[in-house]
Design a protein around this motif. Sequence first.
Motif, PDB file in Angstrom:
ATOM      1  N   GLU A 135       0.799  -1.212   0.000  1.00 13.29           N
ATOM      2  CA  GLU A 135       0.000   0.000   0.000  1.00 13.29           C
ATOM      3  C   GLU A 135       0.844   1.281   0.000  1.00 13.29           C
ATOM      4  N   GLU A 136       0.246   2.357  -0.504  1.00 12.86           N
ATOM      5  CA  GLU A 136       0.853   3.683  -0.435  1.00 12.86           C
ATOM      6  C   GLU A 136       0.603   4.254   0.975  1.00 12.86           C
ATOM      7  N   LEU A 137       1.297   5.338   1.265  1.00 18.07           N
ATOM      8  CA  LEU A 137       1.229   5.924   2.615  1.00 18.07           C
ATOM      9  C   LEU A 137      -0.194   6.347   3.000  1.00 18.07           C
ATOM     10  N   ASP A 138      -0.911   6.976   2.056  1.00 17.52           N
ATOM     11  CA  ASP A 138      -2.255   7.450   2.406  1.00 17.52           C
ATOM     12  C   ASP A 138      -3.191   6.285   2.716  1.00 17.52           C
ATOM     13  N   VAL A 139      -2.968   5.172   2.057  1.00 13.17           N
ATOM     14  CA  VAL A 139      -3.803   3.989   2.311  1.00 13.17           C
ATOM     15  C   VAL A 139      -3.515   3.461   3.712  1.00 13.17           C
ATOM     16  N   ARG A 140      -2.237   3.430   4.074  1.00 14.77           N
ATOM     17  CA  ARG A 140      -1.895   2.962   5.430  1.00 14.77           C
ATOM     18  C   ARG A 140      -2.465   3.924   6.473  1.00 14.77           C
ATOM     19  N   GLU A 141      -2.311   5.215   6.217  1.00 18.44           N
ATOM     20  CA  GLU A 141      -2.786   6.186   7.210  1.00 18.44           C
ATOM     21  C   GLU A 141      -4.306   6.118   7.390  1.00 18.44           C
ATOM     22  N   ALA A 142      -4.980   5.700   6.339  1.00 16.69           N
ATOM     23  CA  ALA A 142      -6.446   5.545   6.439  1.00 16.69           C
ATOM     24  C   ALA A 142      -6.822   4.201   7.063  1.00 16.69           C
ATOM     25  N   GLY A 143      -5.809   3.374   7.346  1.00 21.25           N
ATOM     26  CA  GLY A 143      -6.068   2.079   7.986  1.00 21.25           C
ATOM     27  C   GLY A 143      -6.557   1.008   7.027  1.00 21.25           C
ATOM     28  N   ASN A 144      -6.363   1.249   5.715  1.00 20.90           N
ATOM     29  CA  ASN A 144      -6.882   0.292   4.722  1.00 20.90           C
ATOM     30  C   ASN A 144      -5.786  -0.581   4.104  1.00 20.90           C
ATOM     31  N   HIS A 145      -4.629  -0.636   4.767  1.00 26.20           N
ATOM     32  CA  HIS A 145      -3.476  -1.318   4.152  1.00 26.20           C
ATOM     33  C   HIS A 145      -3.704  -2.812   3.936  1.00 26.20           C
ATOM     34  N   VAL A 146      -4.396  -3.463   4.874  1.00 27.01           N
ATOM     35  CA  VAL A 146      -4.590  -4.908   4.725  1.00 27.01           C
ATOM     36  C   VAL A 146      -5.556  -5.193   3.570  1.00 27.01           C
ATOM     37  N   SER A 147      -6.712  -4.523   3.572  1.00 26.52           N
ATOM     38  CA  SER A 147      -7.687  -4.808   2.507  1.00 26.52           C
ATOM     39  C   SER A 147      -7.127  -4.431   1.133  1.00 26.52           C
ATOM     40  N   HIS A 148      -6.368  -3.332   1.061  1.00 29.08           N
ATOM     41  CA  HIS A 148      -5.763  -2.897  -0.201  1.00 29.08           C
ATOM     42  C   HIS A 148      -4.805  -3.969  -0.721  1.00 29.08           C
ATOM     43  N   THR A 149      -3.958  -4.457   0.176  1.00 30.69           N
ATOM     44  CA  THR A 149      -2.939  -5.432  -0.225  1.00 30.69           C
ATOM     45  C   THR A 149      -3.584  -6.768  -0.604  1.00 30.69           C
ATOM     46  N   LEU A 150      -4.579  -7.171   0.159  1.00 32.92           N
ATOM     47  CA  LEU A 150      -5.244  -8.447  -0.153  1.00 32.92           C
ATOM     48  C   LEU A 150      -5.977  -8.383  -1.495  1.00 32.92           C
ATOM     49  N   ALA A 151      -6.502  -7.211  -1.825  1.00 32.18           N
ATOM     50  CA  ALA A 151      -7.155  -7.062  -3.137  1.00 32.18           C
ATOM     51  C   ALA A 151      -6.122  -7.228  -4.256  1.00 32.18           C
ATOM     52  N   GLN A 152      -4.910  -6.725  -4.031  1.00 23.21           N
ATOM     53  CA  GLN A 152      -3.851  -6.902  -5.039  1.00 23.21           C
ATOM     54  C   GLN A 152      -3.458  -8.379  -5.160  1.00 23.21           C
ATOM     55  N   VAL A 153      -3.424  -9.070  -4.026  1.00 18.82           N
ATOM     56  CA  VAL A 153      -3.094 -10.506  -4.048  1.00 18.82           C
ATOM     57  C   VAL A 153      -4.166 -11.263  -4.834  1.00 18.82           C
ATOM     58  N   GLU A 154      -5.398 -10.986  -4.507  1.00 21.53           N
ATOM     59  CA  GLU A 154      -6.510 -11.685  -5.181  1.00 21.53           C
ATOM     60  C   GLU A 154      -6.512 -11.370  -6.674  1.00 21.53           C
ATOM     61  N   GLY A 155      -6.298 -10.101  -7.006  1.00 17.58           N
ATOM     62  CA  GLY A 155      -6.270  -9.698  -8.417  1.00 17.58           C
ATOM     63  C   GLY A 155      -5.106 -10.340  -9.156  1.00 17.58           C
ATOM     64  N   GLY A 156      -3.962 -10.381  -8.525  1.00 13.42           N
ATOM     65  CA  GLY A 156      -2.763 -10.932  -9.174  1.00 13.42           C
ATOM     66  C   GLY A 156      -2.858 -12.427  -9.399  1.00 13.42           C
ATOM     67  N   LEU A 157      -3.571 -13.131  -8.513  1.00 15.35           N
ATOM     68  CA  LEU A 157      -3.651 -14.599  -8.601  1.00 15.35           C
ATOM     69  C   LEU A 157      -4.922 -15.079  -9.300  1.00 15.35           C
ATOM     70  N   LYS A 158      -5.729 -14.151  -9.791  1.00 19.71           N
ATOM     71  CA  LYS A 158      -7.051 -14.521 -10.340  1.00 19.71           C
ATOM     72  C   LYS A 158      -6.941 -15.668 -11.365  1.00 19.71           C
ATOM     73  N   ASP A 159      -7.764 -16.695 -11.155  1.00 19.36           N
ATOM     74  CA  ASP A 159      -7.863 -17.848 -12.062  1.00 19.36           C
ATOM     75  C   ASP A 159      -6.561 -18.652 -12.181  1.00 19.36           C
ATOM     76  N   LEU A 160      -5.676 -18.475 -11.254  1.00 20.02           N
ATOM     77  CA  LEU A 160      -4.429 -19.249 -11.282  1.00 20.02           C
ATOM     78  C   LEU A 160      -4.677 -20.595 -10.599  1.00 20.02           C
ATOM     79  N   PRO A 161      -4.316 -21.710 -11.245  1.00 16.81           N
ATOM     80  CA  PRO A 161      -4.551 -23.003 -10.604  1.00 16.81           C
ATOM     81  C   PRO A 161      -3.684 -23.192  -9.362  1.00 16.81           C
ATOM     82  N   ALA A 162      -4.168 -24.044  -8.459  1.00 17.61           N
ATOM     83  CA  ALA A 162      -3.478 -24.241  -7.181  1.00 17.61           C
ATOM     84  C   ALA A 162      -2.050 -24.731  -7.367  1.00 17.61           C
ATOM     85  N   GLU A 163      -1.812 -25.582  -8.371  1.00 19.65           N
ATOM     86  CA  GLU A 163      -0.447 -26.111  -8.540  1.00 19.65           C
ATOM     87  C   GLU A 163       0.541 -25.024  -8.951  1.00 19.65           C
TER      88      GLU A 163
END
Length: 258
Positions: A135-163
Amino acid sequence: MSTRTPLMAGNWKMNLNHLEAIAHVQKLAFALADKDYEAVEVAVLPPFTDLRSVQTLVDGDKLKIKYGAQDLSAHDSGAYTGEISGSMLAKLKCTYVAVGHSERRQYHAETDELVNAKVKAAYRHGLTPILCVGEELDVREAGNHVSHTLAQVEGGLKDLPAEQAETVVIAYEPVWAIGTGKVCGAEDAQEVCAAIRGKIAELYSQDVAAKVRIQYGGSVKSGNVAEIMAQADIDGALVGGASLDADEFVKIVRFRDQ
Ligand SMILES: O=C[C@H](O)COP(=O)(O)O
């Protein structure tokens, strides 16, 4: 400390030409002993123009250091001026490729959708992506760092098989800590890395989540690496500035001695 093999990777960014790259890798190889590689996987991510020189050195001297690129195209070939494909990187025997680094997101407007396409392109060519999130600084300061980062994880891994997902490396890099000297506190970094592992368990399974290596990145140095590596969900570091100093990077690899 986790039981996964730590990955210490040096992201050189736009530094060191191919001649400097050879000297730098030679210095690292000379300093690192066989026992270093038993406990840690060591990798460098040089600029594209250095990769052939690094490959020649690593192959010729049978070095244990691994290497990869800082980015790749989502496309495999074609009219994409200035782009480098996964097949080109695979031909150079790259192991890793960073995807979605914050500097790519910031300066090249890379979206989660494009990052996801690049992750898939990496796997099409047998490369292991290092998916960068944070996350960027403003996102952390707003307390949204976890949800922001998890959205990037989910977006980056979209439709990727488990293997494939179980082999991905995720680099948590709070943008405000990159190149600034401001280190995210080890416990704060652990909070986000644990949440990333939880998200992977939710998307796949506990088994997949237990295999994924999560790095921390952002002003990692020999003086703070031990505390960072002591965290349960941190399995390595993606090191920028400090990886350009071979002696310092070797100390980071030897984090257990710090
Ligand atoms: O990829 C590496 C990160 O951007 C961290 O860079 P830094 O160690 O210079 O803060």
